[in-house]
Structure formats: C-alpha cells, structure tokens
Scaffold this motif. Structure first.
Motif, PDB file in Angstrom:
ATOM      1  N   PHE A  92      -2.795  -2.169  -8.320  1.00 22.75           N
ATOM      2  CA  PHE A  92      -3.861  -2.630  -7.427  1.00 22.75           C
ATOM      3  C   PHE A  92      -3.966  -4.151  -7.448  1.00 22.75           C
ATOM      4  O   PHE A  92      -4.253  -4.781  -6.425  1.00 22.75           O
ATOM      5  N   ASP A  93      -3.741  -4.756  -8.608  1.00 19.19           N
ATOM      6  CA  ASP A  93      -3.811  -6.217  -8.710  1.00 19.19           C
ATOM      7  C   ASP A  93      -2.703  -6.894  -7.917  1.00 19.19           C
ATOM      8  O   ASP A  93      -2.832  -8.064  -7.552  1.00 19.19           O
ATOM      9  N   THR A 124       0.836  -1.198   0.000  1.00 18.21           N
ATOM     10  CA  THR A 124       0.000   0.000   0.000  1.00 18.21           C
ATOM     11  C   THR A 124       0.870   1.247   0.000  1.00 18.21           C
ATOM     12  O   THR A 124       0.619   2.200  -0.731  1.00 18.21           O
ATOM     13  N   ALA A 125       1.930   1.245   0.821  1.00 19.16           N
ATOM     14  CA  ALA A 125       2.853   2.379   0.826  1.00 19.16           C
ATOM     15  C   ALA A 125       3.517   2.537  -0.532  1.00 19.16           C
ATOM     16  O   ALA A 125       3.736   3.651  -1.009  1.00 19.16           O
ATOM     17  N   ALA A 152     -12.504   5.431  -8.794  1.00 20.06           N
ATOM     18  CA  ALA A 152     -12.566   4.500  -9.925  1.00 20.06           C
ATOM     19  C   ALA A 152     -11.492   4.827 -10.958  1.00 20.06           C
ATOM     20  O   ALA A 152     -10.864   3.921 -11.534  1.00 20.06           O
ATOM     21  N   LYS A 153     -11.261   6.111 -11.194  1.00 21.01           N
ATOM     22  CA  LYS A 153     -10.253   6.508 -12.183  1.00 21.01           C
ATOM     23  C   LYS A 153      -8.852   6.151 -11.707  1.00 21.01           C
ATOM     24  O   LYS A 153      -8.030   5.650 -12.486  1.00 21.01           O
ATOM     25  N   VAL A 154      -8.563   6.395 -10.420  1.00 22.05           N
ATOM     26  CA  VAL A 154      -7.251   6.038  -9.879  1.00 22.05           C
ATOM     27  C   VAL A 154      -7.008   4.535 -10.014  1.00 22.05           C
ATOM     28  O   VAL A 154      -5.932   4.092 -10.416  1.00 22.05           O
ATOM     29  N   GLN A 155      -8.030   3.751  -9.685  1.00 21.54           N
ATOM     30  CA  GLN A 155      -7.876   2.301  -9.768  1.00 21.54           C
ATOM     31  C   GLN A 155      -7.705   1.840 -11.210  1.00 21.54           C
ATOM     32  O   GLN A 155      -6.897   0.947 -11.501  1.00 21.54           O
ATOM     33  N   ALA A 156      -8.435   2.453 -12.133  1.00 23.61           N
ATOM     34  CA  ALA A 156      -8.334   2.064 -13.539  1.00 23.61           C
ATOM     35  C   ALA A 156      -6.961   2.416 -14.114  1.00 23.61           C
ATOM     36  O   ALA A 156      -6.380   1.631 -14.880  1.00 23.61           O
ATOM     37  N   GLU A 157      -6.448   3.581 -13.752  1.00 25.78           N
ATOM     38  CA  GLU A 157      -5.169   4.020 -14.300  1.00 25.78           C
ATOM     39  C   GLU A 157      -3.984   3.280 -13.679  1.00 25.78           C
ATOM     40  O   GLU A 157      -2.882   3.313 -14.232  1.00 25.78           O
TER      41      GLU A 157
END
Length: 209
Positions: free
Chosen positions: A94-95, A17-18, A84-89
């Motif tokens: 994230f995976d 996460t960091a 949602a945009k942060v996760q998509a980009e």
C-alpha cells in the motif's frame, strides 16, 4: 487452478493497484488462491472474475474476497474482507501506491484555441504539478460546445488538446509521456441543444498521473 482475470477496470486504474490485487493471490493460509478487490484511488468502479475449475465468482465491491482452496469443489467462496486488516498485512504494498491523479480543466474562447485569462493560471498550476511529479504522464482531452458541425468540432477539440500538450512540451515535459486526444462535442460538461454557445463545454481536461 486458473488465476484471476480482470473483467472490467476503468482506464484510470493504476498498474500498481492491479499488482496489489495480483499479489494478494498468495495470501491464503491454506494452499490455493485468494483475491481481494481493492478500491480504485478515484472511487471509480472496478471488478475482477475469480475462476476455479468448477465455477467462477465476480467481485465488484471494494474488499470483497474470493477464496478457492486447492482440491475444493465448487465455485470460489466469496466474503467481505476487513479493510484495515488487509491494509495492515500488506502495508509495504500500500505504501508503494502512486499518489492519485491530479485533474485540471482549462477553457477556451469561442471558436479557437485561445485560453481564457482565468485558465492561464490553471495551466501554470498543472505544469508545476506535472514537473514536480517524478515519472508522471499526462492525458490531455479536448472538448467543444455544440456550435458548428460534428466533424469540425472533432478537429477543433484535437487542436485544443494539441495546443495544451505543446505548452507542456515547451516547459521541457517529455513529449512521449503526453497523450493528446479530442472528443469533439460528444462529452458535454453541460448538456445543451445543437448550435449552443456554452463556454463551460469549450474545454480541455488535463490528468496528471
């Protein structure tokens, strides 16, 4: 430009996460620094201070964003990023996040290190989870009720934690990846007066992460 530095992160915050926060420093469309604070997997609070030569801002809410462009004066500009945009980009990052910690609690008979009958099954579940989770480590924390004095309960809580840790070691879980600590009667699950026999306080918490 000074890089962002952590102000407060709970001990349950994962290294990945960091790393995600650090990676997002380079996400600006213009030269400079951008930080997006990601939520902790367990919902606990975290924060990060973003500093520039002219000031600083504290990010303390999930997906708050601070931007400091090269050459700009004043403190970094703070706004709220679209989750949602942060996760998509940043999908690949994230995976890569590890699964959230798994937590278990086992209980003890009065005055000793004998698990209750119901806790034997919980121990089996915790062991199976630890062995199935590649590269996992375990934090085992012992607790007592308020019977007896504080020094005795500190010792007893450590013994309980060590007994549980030993059960994992006997199942071939690496000892170097187990941390066993005792908290005595300082962190009661059920607040009571002194010298109270409370079974729910005689416990060990197990965090598999």
């Amino acid at each position: 430009m000074k890089k962002a530095t952590n102000k407060t992160l709970t001990r349950h915050a994962s290294l990945l996460t960091a790393a995600l926060v650090a990676t997002l420093l380079a996400a600006c469309s213009t030269p400079g620094t951008r930080v997006v604070l990601l939520p902790q997997a367990d919902g606990t609070a975290s924060a990060v201070v973003v500093r520039s030569k002219d000031g600083e801002e504290l990010l303390s809410k999930p997906y708050q964003r601070a931007t400091a462009a090269v050459g700009a004066s004043g403190a970094p500009v703070v706004d709220q990023a679209d989750a949602a945009k942060v996760q998509a980009e940043n999908k690949a990052l994230f995976d890569m996040r590890p699964p959230p910690p798994q937590r278990y609690t086992v209980y003890f008979e009065l005055g000793g290190t004998t698990l209750t009958a119901a806790s034997q099954q919980i121990m089996s579940e915790a062991m199976a989870a630890a062995l199935a989770r590649s590269g996992s480590d375990i934090v085992v924390t012992g607790h007592t009720d308020t019977k007896g004095n504080g020094e005795q309960n500190d010792v007893l809580s450590r013994r309980r934690a060590q007994e549980v840790a030993q059960l994992f070691i006997e199942r071939q879980f690496p000892a170097k990846r187990i941390e066993a600590v005792g908290r005595g009667e300082r962190e009661l699950a059920v607040p009571t007066a002194d010298e109270v026999d409370e079974p729910r306080n005689r416990r060990v918490t197990i965090e598999v992460r």
